[in-house]
Scaffold this active site. Structure first.
Site, mmCIF file in Angstrom:
data_model
loop_
_atom_site.group_PDB
_atom_site.id
_atom_site.type_symbol
_atom_site.label_atom_id
_atom_site.label_comp_id
_atom_site.label_asym_id
_atom_site.label_seq_id
_atom_site.Cartn_x
_atom_site.Cartn_y
_atom_site.Cartn_z
ATOM 1 N N GLU A 24 56.173 -44.733 -71.138
ATOM 2 C CA GLU A 24 57.498 -44.116 -71.204
ATOM 3 C C GLU A 24 57.438 -42.749 -71.868
ATOM 4 O OE1 GLU A 24 58.455 -46.915 -69.095
ATOM 5 O OE2 GLU A 24 59.919 -45.386 -69.571
ATOM 6 N N ARG A 30 47.128 -19.349 -59.598
ATOM 7 C CA ARG A 30 47.240 -18.502 -58.406
ATOM 8 C C ARG A 30 47.780 -17.112 -58.768
ATOM 9 N NH1 ARG A 30 52.272 -17.779 -56.241
ATOM 10 N NH2 ARG A 30 51.527 -17.252 -54.157
ATOM 11 N N PRO A 53 60.008 -36.170 -67.944
ATOM 12 C CA PRO A 53 61.191 -36.130 -67.083
ATOM 13 C C PRO A 53 62.371 -35.443 -67.783
ATOM 14 C CG PRO A 53 60.320 -38.378 -67.256
ATOM 15 C CD PRO A 53 59.596 -37.537 -68.261
ATOM 16 N N ASP A 100 56.327 -13.933 -53.389
ATOM 17 C CA ASP A 100 56.720 -15.337 -53.263
ATOM 18 C C ASP A 100 58.176 -15.423 -52.832
ATOM 19 O OD1 ASP A 100 54.763 -17.007 -55.850
ATOM 20 O OD2 ASP A 100 54.301 -16.138 -53.889
HETATM 21 N N1 LIG Z 1 56.947 -33.213 -65.533
HETATM 22 C C1 LIG Z 1 57.370 -34.214 -65.181
HETATM 23 C C2 LIG Z 1 57.940 -35.414 -64.643
HETATM 24 C C3 LIG Z 1 57.722 -36.766 -64.949
HETATM 25 C C4 LIG Z 1 56.868 -37.383 -65.993
HETATM 26 C C5 LIG Z 1 56.089 -36.589 -66.847
HETATM 27 C C6 LIG Z 1 55.355 -37.176 -67.861
HETATM 28 C C7 LIG Z 1 55.389 -38.551 -68.037
HETATM 29 C C8 LIG Z 1 54.818 -39.450 -68.961
HETATM 30 C C9 LIG Z 1 55.223 -40.736 -68.630
HETATM 31 N N2 LIG Z 1 56.019 -40.646 -67.545
HETATM 32 C C10 LIG Z 1 56.644 -41.793 -66.883
HETATM 33 C C11 LIG Z 1 58.074 -41.903 -67.233
HETATM 34 C C12 LIG Z 1 58.970 -42.293 -66.251
HETATM 35 C C13 LIG Z 1 60.334 -42.434 -66.578
HETATM 36 C C14 LIG Z 1 60.794 -42.143 -67.846
HETATM 37 C C15 LIG Z 1 62.259 -42.264 -68.169
HETATM 38 N N3 LIG Z 1 62.502 -43.421 -69.011
HETATM 39 C C16 LIG Z 1 62.298 -44.669 -68.249
HETATM 40 C C17 LIG Z 1 63.250 -45.678 -68.875
HETATM 41 C C18 LIG Z 1 64.222 -44.892 -69.722
HETATM 42 C C19 LIG Z 1 63.885 -43.433 -69.500
HETATM 43 C C20 LIG Z 1 59.885 -41.748 -68.839
HETATM 44 C C21 LIG Z 1 58.514 -41.610 -68.511
HETATM 45 C C22 LIG Z 1 56.147 -39.345 -67.149
HETATM 46 C C23 LIG Z 1 56.881 -38.772 -66.129
HETATM 47 N N4 LIG Z 1 58.491 -37.500 -64.127
HETATM 48 N N5 LIG Z 1 59.178 -36.680 -63.320
HETATM 49 C C24 LIG Z 1 58.882 -35.402 -63.592
HETATM 50 N N6 LIG Z 1 59.410 -34.301 -62.987
#
Ligand SMILES: N#Cc1c(-c2ccc3ccn(Cc4ccc(CN5CCCC5)cc4)c3c2)n[nH]c1N
Length: 242
Positions: A115, A157, A88, A172
């Site tokens: 996480e 793609r 994220p 695109d």
């Molecule tokens: N690309 C992409 C992504 C992802 C993504 C990608 C990879 C992983 C691995 C684990 N998670 C779950 C997660 C969810 C929330 C948090 C934030 N923390 C939570 C409490 C304090 C901060 C950390 C991990 C992931 C989520 N989410 N959104 C996108 N665009």
């Protein structure tokens, strides 16, 4: 050109759809090699533990570096690659990113859960290969697998021979900076709704003008940020009406 894609995840089944349809055909055609690996294959304890509590406290669990190190060393032993870690907190994954990665010989995706992954995994590999921490958008997922599906589709793609009509890869909606406008096909009237006359006029200048107007209108309404990002000379006088 062929691309080798490897994905490491604790849910290998989650990536099964990559072998369907378009991507499945690209794999059968030998344009893409896909390897999906179960991270737990590199655990040694009976519980196959891949996570532990976060130093410094905080919610949830963090994925342990040792298991990831053994898994990535094994997968990367096959040769140099770009390591992609969805998170994220990553830089935005865009069409430009997909275009850049489409030129790579090897992509290795590390799918986190919980996480996320101990930062030392990224730091240790960044010392010897390109590592990209990327996000597919401003919403929170539960793990990286869905993001990998999105990114693999966007990259594959673009490979020559994968799409039936390669021209569309260049056209695109994000290539001229605007969103694409509405599309229509038969029947000419459906549930009381008719196809816009101009599209059936055969007047190609008027059709091009109409389509650009609809693209400008839609972009102004849905993505004004794209309009602001257009280079100065991108909009002519007729465009500025929007
Ligand atoms: N690309 C992409 C992504 C992802 C993504 C990608 C990879 C992983 C691995 C684990 N998670 C779950 C997660 C969810 C929330 C948090 C934030 N923390 C939570 C409490 C304090 C901060 C950390 C991990 C992931 C989520 N989410 N959104 C996108 N665009």
């Amino acid at each position: 050109r062929r691309v080798r894609i490897d994905v490491v995840t604790i849910f290998p089944g989650y990536l099964a759809p990559l072998r369907e349809a378009l991507l499945g055909r690209a794999i059968e055609a030998g344009l893409v090699e896909l390897g999906v690996h179960d991270l737990r294959d590199w655990t040694h304890d009976v519980h196959q533990a891949v996570d532990d509590s976060p130093y410094g406290g905080g919610p949830g669990m963090v994925m342990r570096p040792q298991v990831w190190g053994e898994a990535l060393d094994a997968v990367l032993a096959a040769g140099p690659a770009r390591l992609v870690v969805p998170t994220p907190a990553g830089r935005p994954f865009t069409q430009a990113t997909a275009q850049a990665w489409a030129g790579e010989e090897r992509l290795v995706f590390a799918c986190g859960r919980y996480e996320g992954i101990d930062q030392r995994v990224v730091d240790s590999y960044a010392a010897r290969m390109p590592v990209d921490e990327v996000s597919i958008g401003d919403y929170v997922l539960v793990g990286g697998e869905v993001a990998v599906m999105v990114m693999v589709e966007a990259v594959v793609r673009l490979l020559p021979g994968v799409l039936g009509n390669p021209v569309s890869a260049q056209e695109d909606s994000f290539s001229d900076g605007l969103l694409e406008g509405p599309a229509y096909t038969r029947p000419v009237s459906w549930r009381g709704l008719d196809v816009p006359e101009v599209l059936r006029s055969g007047n190609h200048a008027a059709i091009a003008r109409w389509r650009r107007d609809r693209a400008l209108e839609r972009t102004a309404a849905r993505r004004p940020d794209l309009l602001d990002a257009l280079p100065e000379d991108a909009l002519d006088r007729a465009d500025r009406a929007f």
